[in-house]
Design an enzyme around this catalytic site. Structure first.
Site, PDB file in Angstrom:
ATOM      1  CD  GLU A 182      -3.972   4.408  13.416  1.00 23.14           C
ATOM      2  OE1 GLU A 182      -4.312   5.502  13.465  1.00 23.14           O
ATOM      3  OE2 GLU A 182      -4.206   3.010  13.358  1.00 23.14           O
ATOM      4  CE1 TYR A 208      -1.466  -3.581   6.252  1.00 23.72           C
ATOM      5  CE2 TYR A 208       0.250  -2.241   7.651  1.00 23.72           C
ATOM      6  CZ  TYR A 208      -0.493  -3.356   7.544  1.00 23.72           C
ATOM      7  OH  TYR A 208      -0.867  -4.101   8.761  1.00 23.72           O
TER       8      TYR A 208
END
Length: 183
Positions: A118, A130
């Site tokens: 998250e 990411y």
């Protein structure tokens, strides 16, 4: 900077990634309090790093300075990144990239085929990082970061055991600057 033996040239200390130990907690907590509105407790870190069968907690050091840390839990074929943090004075130096590279490698070694995490919906820099590792958005957790009244973007990367993903990791590693790249 340190002086290289047998030369007059100064060289930057090499980034070293090692398994998190209790002795690292003071440095970890100093970073934790600077980068998170609701920091983890030292006891939580001790509990997490004590279970080495399905967890990987790493620290990044430049010389004697602890400059970052990251953690991951692996449940069978799924791994979950619990945290990635770099001291504010050392951000944007590819330390988080190196930590994530080593974390994902640990996840693969533990048998993972997919990795999730998250990230704050407003943290575009982390989302770009990411994304380079193949993570893509799969959902939102409403008000996940209650102290900030902010949602979390759930990101996922699949098939981390594939040859294509191995090539991705090799490319990321090759792009890291000298001193940060794995030896």
């Amino acid at each position: 900077m340190r002086r290289s033996p047998w030369t007059s040239e100064l060289e930057a200390p090499r980034l070293e990634i090692v398994r998190m130990r209790r002795r690292h907690l003071r440095g970890v907590m100093a970073i934790e309090r600077q980068v998170y509105a609701r920091p983890w407790s030292p006891n939580l870190f001790v509990a997490e790093m004590s279970d080495t069968s399905n967890r990987s907690y790493l620290v990044a050091r430049l010389g004697k300075d602890l400059v970052g840390y990251a953690g991951l839990i692996c449940y069978g074929e799924e791994a979950h990144v619990t945290n990635v943090a770099v001291h504010p004075e050392h951000q944007r130096q590819k330390i988080a990239s190196r930590l994530l590279l080593d974390l994902i490698t640990s996840a693969i070694d533990m048998g993972a085929t997919a990795v999730s995490l998250e990230v704050r919906v407003s943290n575009w820099g982390a989302q770009r990082l990411y994304g380079r590792f193949g993570f893509h958005p799969v959902g939102v957790r409403k008000n996940y970061y209650q102290e900030l009244q902010e949602d979390a973007l759930i990101m996922w990367t699949d098939d981390v055991r594939s040859p294509a993903f191995a090539r991705r990791l090799e490319e990321i590693s090759a792009e890291l600057p000298d001193g940060t790249r794995p030896a």
